[in-house]
Design an enzyme around this catalytic site. Structure first.
Site, PDB file in Angstrom:
ATOM      1  N   GLU A  29      -9.916   6.339   2.884  1.00 48.77           N
ATOM      2  CA  GLU A  29     -10.755   5.328   3.518  1.00 48.77           C
ATOM      3  C   GLU A  29      -9.850   4.170   3.920  1.00 48.77           C
ATOM      4  OE1 GLU A  29     -10.079   5.337   0.376  1.00 48.77           O
ATOM      5  OE2 GLU A  29      -9.564   3.230   0.049  1.00 48.77           O
TER       6      GLU A  29
ATOM      7  N   SER B 239       1.998  -9.776  -0.763  1.00 51.26           N
ATOM      8  CA  SER B 239       1.632  -8.355  -0.729  1.00 51.26           C
ATOM      9  C   SER B 239       1.830  -7.693   0.635  1.00 51.26           C
ATOM     10  CB  SER B 239       0.180  -8.179  -1.179  1.00 51.26           C
ATOM     11  OG  SER B 239      -0.681  -9.022  -0.433  1.00 51.26           O
TER      12      SER B 239
ATOM     13  N   LYS C  53       0.801  -1.236   0.000  1.00 53.08           N
ATOM     14  CA  LYS C  53       0.000   0.000   0.000  1.00 53.08           C
ATOM     15  C   LYS C  53       0.832   1.284   0.000  1.00 53.08           C
ATOM     16  CE  LYS C  53      -4.369  -1.701   0.673  1.00 53.08           C
ATOM     17  NZ  LYS C  53      -4.272  -2.997   1.315  1.00 53.08           N
TER      18      LYS C  53
HETATM   19  C1  LIG Z   1      -5.131  -4.127   1.065  1.00 53.76           C
HETATM   20  C2  LIG Z   1      -4.384  -5.370   0.879  1.00 53.76           C
HETATM   21  C3  LIG Z   1      -4.676  -6.256  -0.186  1.00 53.76           C
HETATM   22  C4  LIG Z   1      -5.831  -6.083  -1.133  1.00 53.76           C
HETATM   23  O1  LIG Z   1      -5.754  -4.957  -1.944  1.00 53.76           O
HETATM   24  P1  LIG Z   1      -5.402  -5.021  -3.491  1.00 53.76           P
HETATM   25  O2  LIG Z   1      -5.740  -3.654  -3.965  1.00 53.76           O
HETATM   26  O3  LIG Z   1      -6.234  -6.075  -4.129  1.00 53.76           O
HETATM   27  O4  LIG Z   1      -3.955  -5.325  -3.599  1.00 53.76           O
HETATM   28  C5  LIG Z   1      -3.868  -7.370  -0.350  1.00 53.76           C
HETATM   29  N1  LIG Z   1      -2.849  -7.632   0.489  1.00 53.76           N
HETATM   30  C6  LIG Z   1      -2.545  -6.818   1.528  1.00 53.76           C
HETATM   31  C7  LIG Z   1      -1.406  -7.178   2.416  1.00 53.76           C
HETATM   32  C8  LIG Z   1      -3.297  -5.666   1.762  1.00 53.76           C
HETATM   33  O5  LIG Z   1      -2.988  -4.876   2.800  1.00 53.76           O
END
Ligand SMILES: *Cc1c(COP(=O)(O)O)cnc(C)c1O
Length: 411
Positions: free
Chosen positions: A126, A393, A104
């Site tokens: 948000e 992620s 993020k």
């Molecule tokens: C917010 C989040 C997601 C989902 O958001 P995408 O926009 O689909 O990437 C996935 N993994 C983590 C660790 C997140 O914090």
């Protein structure tokens, strides 16, 4: 895996021509907002186009991604998970190592620099689970913006630690008590604030969702993930991977890692949605399994809705994947058959969460673990000379309380 609605794989793929000037990814995307926001979105689109073409902006962004966020992130060969599955090599793209714990921050930094160029003094955002709120609060502290984060009251209670983090970094967190009191309502409230305060305020939207230019802009700020991964895998393996797997909430981390490979036909791209407790209505957030075309919060895309067109309740063990709509660019590439979509269920995710922790010493975010579940399944079926990249992620520190509770462990 789900079949595309209308496979059109013969259409020429030109990833850089998308979206068109109106923000359309084929039949998806666009701008569905009240008239009062049109000027703000036009202004944002113009400012972004100028910034994108400005080498000074790009250099500044690269600098902060390195110095503040910790890029580049490693592409890590998960040797013990690979041995455990007995098939294809599994690499993890380590977005979990970034400052604030997830991908993020790439987008939050990019949009903060843009807000500064636009001479905005105030930033709003948000947040659902709180990861985007924490990333936004961090960049606002760094650049000296006034910061207001909208968060559903239910989420505030579930994610009390992230609320405290945001407040420590100087953000005001405003609870939203409408409707289900979660992410959807928080987005509505942020849009309402933006309409009222549009002149001095920038809205940092947190995923590849919403009205144009957001899906394009957020994707662009995450493209660095795939650009790095391509260089790294070529250095390690001397070739491109066979498959890349990423989880899909709104779709930003997935578009970020996929984009660089869209025109590499030898690389299979797989997005993984939240299968929750299974595919019964209200039990999941797999928009491509039972979702229908509709409009939600600014764009046309696949949405989970009931027969009357009301937004369906969703469920996932991971808050970050728990949303009724999917980013419009994903919908187009699914139609075209370029990206495949699968889903992972809560129980598989809990198992892989523990497996990865035990075998690799890496506690993955529950969101990212959805991608891992599918990556592990694929690795088992593919021979040892194949290569899979899983986009990790985020890190799972934020999830340990919840997992302990589910496993019946008293902390
Ligand atoms: C917010 C989040 C997601 C989902 O958001 P995408 O926009 O689909 O990437 C996935 N993994 C983590 C660790 C997140 O914090």
């Amino acid at each position: 895996m789900s079949a595309p609605v209308s496979a059109n794989s013969t259409a020429k793929l030109d990833r850089c021509s998308l979206p068109d000037a109106g923000g359309h990814f084929g039949p998806y995307g666009g701008v569905f907002v009240p008239e009062t926001l049109m000027t703000a979105l036009d202004e944002l689109g113009a400012a972004y186009a100028t910034a994108k073409a400005d080498p000074a902006f790009q250099a500044e962004l690269r600098f902060h991604l390195k110095e503040f966020a910790g890029r580049p992130t490693e592409l890590y060969l998960a040797e013990r998970l690979t041995a455990h599955c007995g098939g294809a090599k599994i690499y993890l793209k380590r977005e979990d190592l970034l400052h604030t714990g997830a991908h993020k921050i790439n987008n939050a930094l990019g949009q903060a620099l843009l807000a500064r160029r636009m001479e905005k003094k105030r930033v709003i955002a948000e947040t659902g689970a709180g990861q985007h709120g924490v990333a936004t609060a961090a960049v606002c502290a760094k650049f000296g913006f006034e910061c207001v984060i909208y968060m559903g009251a239910v989420d505030m209670e579930r994610q009390a630690l992230n609320v405290f983090r945001m407040r420590l970094m100087g953000a005001e967190v405003r609870g939203v008590e409408a409707g289900q009191q979660t992410l959807k309502e928080a987005i509505n409230e942020a849009m309402r604030d933006w309409v009222t305060n549009v002149r001095g305020t920038h809205y940092i939207l947190g995923s590849a969702l919403g009205a144009h230019p957001y899906p394009m802009m957020v994707r662009d700020f995450h493209r660095v993930i795939g650009m790095e991964a391509k260089v790294q895998i070529l250095a390690r393996e001397g070739r491109l991977p066979d498959e890349i797997v990423a989880c899909v909430g709104g779709g930003s981390n997935a578009m970020g890692i996929f984009f660089e490979f869209l025109e590499e036909p030898g690389v299979q791209l797989i997005g993984v949605e939240a299968g929750g407790r299974g595919l019964a209505r209200g039990d999941h957030a797999a928009r491509f399994e039972g979702g229908k075309l509709g409009v939600l919060q600014g764009c046309k895309t696949y949405i989970l809705q009931n027969p009357d067109g009301q937004i369906e309740l969703t469920h996932s063990v991971s808050a970050g994947l728990d949303y009724a709509a999917i980013g419009p660019e994903h919908a187009l590439y699914r139609d075209r058959g370029r990206i495949q979509y699968a889903y992972a269920c809560d129980d598989e995710v809990l198992e892989a969460f523990q497996l990865c922790s035990r075998l690799e010493g890496i506690i993955p975010a529950l969101e990212s673990t959805h991608a891992l579940v599918h990556g592990l399944k694929r690795a088992r079926t593919l021979p040892k000379d194949k290569v899979i990249v899983v986009n990790l992620s985020g890190r799972g520190d934020k999830d340990v309380n919840q997992v302990a509770k589910i496993l019946g462990v008293k902390l």
